[in-house]
Write a protein that holds these residues in place. Structure first.
Motif, PDB file in Angstrom:
ATOM      1  N   ILE A  44     -27.726  37.918 -38.900  1.00  0.00           N
ATOM      2  CA  ILE A  44     -26.294  37.827 -39.223  1.00  0.00           C
ATOM      3  C   ILE A  44     -25.514  37.468 -37.965  1.00  0.00           C
ATOM      4  CG2 ILE A  44     -24.292  39.196 -39.925  1.00  0.00           C
ATOM      5  CD1 ILE A  44     -26.153  40.667 -41.859  1.00  0.00           C
ATOM      6  N   PHE A  45     -25.885  38.090 -36.859  1.00  0.00           N
ATOM      7  CA  PHE A  45     -25.304  37.740 -35.551  1.00  0.00           C
ATOM      8  C   PHE A  45     -25.515  36.256 -35.244  1.00  0.00           C
ATOM      9  CE2 PHE A  45     -27.226  36.976 -31.339  1.00  0.00           C
ATOM     10  CZ  PHE A  45     -26.135  37.121 -30.490  1.00  0.00           C
ATOM     11  N   MET A  46     -26.728  35.768 -35.491  1.00  0.00           N
ATOM     12  CA  MET A  46     -27.050  34.362 -35.239  1.00  0.00           C
ATOM     13  C   MET A  46     -26.227  33.431 -36.136  1.00  0.00           C
ATOM     14  SD  MET A  46     -29.003  31.849 -37.022  1.00  0.00           S
ATOM     15  CE  MET A  46     -30.179  32.815 -37.953  1.00  0.00           C
ATOM     16  N   MET A  47     -26.095  33.766 -37.397  1.00  0.00           N
ATOM     17  CA  MET A  47     -25.356  32.914 -38.328  1.00  0.00           C
ATOM     18  C   MET A  47     -23.885  32.795 -37.937  1.00  0.00           C
ATOM     19  SD  MET A  47     -27.482  31.729 -40.640  1.00  0.00           S
ATOM     20  CE  MET A  47     -26.599  31.353 -42.151  1.00  0.00           C
ATOM     21  N   SER A  48     -23.328  33.845 -37.344  1.00  0.00           N
ATOM     22  CA  SER A  48     -21.920  33.789 -36.929  1.00  0.00           C
ATOM     23  C   SER A  48     -21.694  32.686 -35.900  1.00  0.00           C
ATOM     24  CB  SER A  48     -21.478  35.136 -36.361  1.00  0.00           C
ATOM     25  OG  SER A  48     -22.094  35.414 -35.110  1.00  0.00           O
ATOM     26  N   LEU A  49     -22.671  32.474 -35.032  1.00  0.00           N
ATOM     27  CA  LEU A  49     -22.539  31.407 -34.032  1.00  0.00           C
ATOM     28  C   LEU A  49     -22.570  30.034 -34.683  1.00  0.00           C
ATOM     29  CD1 LEU A  49     -24.314  33.791 -32.227  1.00  0.00           C
ATOM     30  CD2 LEU A  49     -23.702  32.091 -30.544  1.00  0.00           C
ATOM     31  N   TYR A  50     -23.421  29.852 -35.697  1.00  0.00           N
ATOM     32  CA  TYR A  50     -23.468  28.567 -36.390  1.00  0.00           C
ATOM     33  C   TYR A  50     -22.192  28.324 -37.189  1.00  0.00           C
ATOM     34  CZ  TYR A  50     -28.236  27.317 -35.163  1.00  0.00           C
ATOM     35  OH  TYR A  50     -29.366  26.919 -34.468  1.00  0.00           O
ATOM     36  N   PHE A  51     -21.642  29.352 -37.794  1.00  0.00           N
ATOM     37  CA  PHE A  51     -20.370  29.196 -38.504  1.00  0.00           C
ATOM     38  C   PHE A  51     -19.286  28.710 -37.541  1.00  0.00           C
ATOM     39  CE2 PHE A  51     -21.791  32.783 -41.556  1.00  0.00           C
ATOM     40  CZ  PHE A  51     -22.475  31.872 -42.343  1.00  0.00           C
ATOM     41  N   ALA A  52     -19.234  29.331 -36.366  1.00  0.00           N
ATOM     42  CA  ALA A  52     -18.228  28.938 -35.375  1.00  0.00           C
ATOM     43  C   ALA A  52     -18.509  27.543 -34.833  1.00  0.00           C
ATOM     44  CB  ALA A  52     -18.200  29.957 -34.231  1.00  0.00           C
ATOM     45  N   PHE A  53     -19.783  27.240 -34.583  1.00  0.00           N
ATOM     46  CA  PHE A  53     -20.145  25.928 -34.039  1.00  0.00           C
ATOM     47  C   PHE A  53     -19.722  24.798 -34.970  1.00  0.00           C
ATOM     48  CE2 PHE A  53     -23.202  22.420 -34.092  1.00  0.00           C
ATOM     49  CZ  PHE A  53     -23.089  21.940 -32.800  1.00  0.00           C
ATOM     50  N   TYR A  54     -20.059  24.930 -36.247  1.00  0.00           N
ATOM     51  CA  TYR A  54     -19.752  23.848 -37.175  1.00  0.00           C
ATOM     52  C   TYR A  54     -18.264  23.771 -37.517  1.00  0.00           C
ATOM     53  CZ  TYR A  54     -24.571  22.496 -37.839  1.00  0.00           C
ATOM     54  OH  TYR A  54     -25.840  22.002 -37.621  1.00  0.00           O
ATOM     55  N   GLY A  55     -17.569  24.900 -37.391  1.00  0.00           N
ATOM     56  CA  GLY A  55     -16.124  24.856 -37.596  1.00  0.00           C
ATOM     57  C   GLY A  55     -15.442  23.967 -36.578  1.00  0.00           C
ATOM     58  N   VAL A  56     -15.943  23.998 -35.336  1.00  0.00           N
ATOM     59  CA  VAL A  56     -15.378  23.158 -34.270  1.00  0.00           C
ATOM     60  C   VAL A  56     -15.981  21.759 -34.283  1.00  0.00           C
ATOM     61  CG1 VAL A  56     -15.166  22.882 -31.769  1.00  0.00           C
ATOM     62  CG2 VAL A  56     -14.819  25.132 -32.805  1.00  0.00           C
ATOM     63  N   ALA A  57     -17.317  21.672 -34.359  1.00  0.00           N
ATOM     64  CA  ALA A  57     -18.006  20.385 -34.216  1.00  0.00           C
ATOM     65  C   ALA A  57     -17.871  19.500 -35.451  1.00  0.00           C
ATOM     66  CB  ALA A  57     -19.482  20.630 -33.911  1.00  0.00           C
ATOM     67  N   PHE A  59     -15.786  20.218 -38.499  1.00  0.00           N
ATOM     68  CA  PHE A  59     -14.471  20.185 -39.148  1.00  0.00           C
ATOM     69  C   PHE A  59     -13.330  20.043 -38.156  1.00  0.00           C
ATOM     70  CE2 PHE A  59     -17.277  22.607 -41.989  1.00  0.00           C
ATOM     71  CZ  PHE A  59     -17.145  21.856 -43.152  1.00  0.00           C
ATOM     72  N   ALA A  60     -13.633  20.051 -36.862  1.00  0.00           N
ATOM     73  CA  ALA A  60     -12.638  19.827 -35.800  1.00  0.00           C
ATOM     74  C   ALA A  60     -11.452  20.786 -35.908  1.00  0.00           C
ATOM     75  CB  ALA A  60     -12.157  18.375 -35.826  1.00  0.00           C
ATOM     76  N   LEU A  61     -11.726  22.025 -36.301  1.00  0.00           N
ATOM     77  CA  LEU A  61     -10.672  23.029 -36.379  1.00  0.00           C
ATOM     78  C   LEU A  61     -10.382  23.585 -34.989  1.00  0.00           C
ATOM     79  CD1 LEU A  61     -11.881  25.042 -39.515  1.00  0.00           C
ATOM     80  CD2 LEU A  61      -9.998  23.403 -39.423  1.00  0.00           C
ATOM     81  N   PRO A  62      -9.156  24.031 -34.727  1.00  0.00           N
ATOM     82  CA  PRO A  62      -8.874  24.711 -33.457  1.00  0.00           C
ATOM     83  C   PRO A  62      -9.762  25.939 -33.305  1.00  0.00           C
ATOM     84  CG  PRO A  62      -6.839  24.201 -34.634  1.00  0.00           C
ATOM     85  CD  PRO A  62      -7.955  23.916 -35.582  1.00  0.00           C
ATOM     86  N   TRP A  63     -10.114  26.258 -32.064  1.00  0.00           N
ATOM     87  CA  TRP A  63     -11.081  27.329 -31.840  1.00  0.00           C
ATOM     88  C   TRP A  63     -10.624  28.660 -32.413  1.00  0.00           C
ATOM     89  CZ3 TRP A  63      -9.740  31.661 -29.101  1.00  0.00           C
ATOM     90  CH2 TRP A  63      -8.623  31.556 -28.265  1.00  0.00           C
ATOM     91  N   TYR A  64      -9.317  28.956 -32.326  1.00  0.00           N
ATOM     92  CA  TYR A  64      -8.851  30.263 -32.795  1.00  0.00           C
ATOM     93  C   TYR A  64      -8.921  30.372 -34.320  1.00  0.00           C
ATOM     94  CZ  TYR A  64      -4.682  27.266 -32.724  1.00  0.00           C
ATOM     95  OH  TYR A  64      -3.814  26.201 -32.854  1.00  0.00           O
ATOM     96  N   ALA A 122     -25.315  23.146 -28.353  1.00  0.00           N
ATOM     97  CA  ALA A 122     -24.426  23.696 -27.327  1.00  0.00           C
ATOM     98  C   ALA A 122     -23.192  24.288 -27.990  1.00  0.00           C
ATOM     99  CB  ALA A 122     -24.026  22.601 -26.337  1.00  0.00           C
ATOM    100  N   PHE A 123     -22.974  25.572 -27.759  1.00  0.00           N
ATOM    101  CA  PHE A 123     -21.803  26.229 -28.341  1.00  0.00           C
ATOM    102  C   PHE A 123     -20.544  25.691 -27.685  1.00  0.00           C
ATOM    103  CE2 PHE A 123     -18.909  29.780 -29.224  1.00  0.00           C
ATOM    104  CZ  PHE A 123     -19.227  30.029 -30.553  1.00  0.00           C
ATOM    105  N   PRO A 124     -19.470  25.485 -28.458  1.00  0.00           N
ATOM    106  CA  PRO A 124     -18.231  24.921 -27.898  1.00  0.00           C
ATOM    107  C   PRO A 124     -17.664  25.790 -26.778  1.00  0.00           C
ATOM    108  CG  PRO A 124     -18.140  25.006 -30.304  1.00  0.00           C
ATOM    109  CD  PRO A 124     -19.353  25.752 -29.896  1.00  0.00           C
ATOM    110  N   THR A 125     -17.142  25.152 -25.769  1.00  0.00           N
ATOM    111  CA  THR A 125     -16.499  25.874 -24.670  1.00  0.00           C
ATOM    112  C   THR A 125     -14.993  25.916 -24.897  1.00  0.00           C
ATOM    113  OG1 THR A 125     -16.328  23.841 -23.358  1.00  0.00           O
ATOM    114  CG2 THR A 125     -18.278  25.221 -23.009  1.00  0.00           C
TER     115      THR A 125
END
Length: 297
Positions: A44-57, A59-64, A122-125
């Motif tokens: 579940i911890f791992m999946m949270s990173l992929y959710f965040a990664f694809y949200g930025v990479a 769907f180009a959503l703002p990081w917040y 690579a996780f977004p910076t």
């Protein structure tokens, strides 16, 4: 070792320990309610990173916005795992539930490989967190300071929820006895689901900050942090939230200091957690803040 260098290592240890503490709380909360180990928590911890990664990479959503959406999706995933893998077996033998938990872990791991691919990403910076801050002669990323602050804020919120709200009262009642809590009007099923959601939210916060601190994600990355945070929960006293936090900090600071004082043992950094677990189990099997309880059959 100079004082400045020692403080540098200590700051890094506190930062890492904060991440371990956040994830360890998920293990200890589920154990406190159901007396079972959620072996899928690392995934579940791992999946949270992929959710965040694809949200930025993708769907180009703002990081917040991405991070909020990722946290909510992780909470939903945690509740889904509880409904699918644990609820149908609630009255089954412990070994059956444990096998289901392990199966859920492997299922999520392999599902991530199929959906996201096995190549590291690579996780977004976020510039806000990567800027360098200097305090005296100590230099560190802003994230190193933000992680403990965020952890303390989340722990204060969790403490308020558990001790000052009706939901928290229900959680404490269910942790003592399901049947008695049900007779007192507590919705046990909903309370258990909420517990999984809260644990998953904390894992998501920890996961996102982990991704920014160690910006490489792979589907198998939840294994080692998951094991270490489980060890942190056991060291502190499984089922005790304060113990999980204490265990997380002991583990994080201990790992960093091992590298600092014994650089020749750097390759054995991960082994430190397992050695610590063995020592604690030999000296105090219930953990540092754990209490002996009668085992339910």
């Amino acid at each position: 070792m100079s004082f400045d260098l020692f403080m540098q290592y200590l700051t890094n240890g506190i930062s890492l320990g904060s991440l371990y503490a956040l994830i360890a709380i998920g293990y200890t909360m589920v154990y406190g309610i159901l007396r079972l180990i959620n072996f899928a928590h690392g995934e579940i911890f791992m999946m949270s990173l992929y959710f965040a990664f694809y949200g930025v990479a993708l769907f180009a959503l703002p990081w917040y916005i991405t991070f909020v959406v990722a946290i909510l999706m992780t909470a939903l995933l945690g509740m889904t795992v509880e409904r699918a893998a644990y609820k149908p077996l609630r009255h089954s033998p412990r070994i059956t539930i444990m096998v289901s938990a392990i199966g859920a872990s492997f299922f999520l791991q392999n599902l991530a490989v199929v959906i996201f691919g096995g190549r590291p990403k690579a996780f977004p910076t976020v510039p806000l967190f990567t800027q360098v801050i200097r305090i005296g002669n100590i230099s560190m990323q802003a994230l190193t300071l933000y992680i403990p602050v965020a952890t303390v804020a989340l722990l204060v919120g969790l403490h308020f929820l558990i001790h000052k709200t009706k939901t928290g009262l229900g959680m404490r009642a269910v942790s003592k006895d399901h049947d008695t809590a049900r007779l007192m009007g507590v919705n046990v099923d909903r309370t258990i689901t909420i517990t999984f959601a809260i644990g998953s939210i904390l894992a998501a916060f920890g996961g996102i900050m982990w991704g920014m601190k160690f910006p490489q994600i792979v589907p198998t990355m939840g294994l080692i942090p998951g094991l270490k945070c489980f060890i942190a929960a056991v060291v502190g006293g499984i089922g005790n939230i304060s113990g999980a936090v204490l265990g997380g900090f002991i583990l994080g600071i201990g790992e960093i200091m091992l590298v600092a004082f014994l650089p020749g043992l750097t390759g054995y950094r991960d082994a430190f957690a397992f050695v610590l677990l063995i020592v604690i189990l030999l000296v105090k099997p219930t953990g540092l803040m754990g209490e002996k309880t009668a085992e339910k059959v």
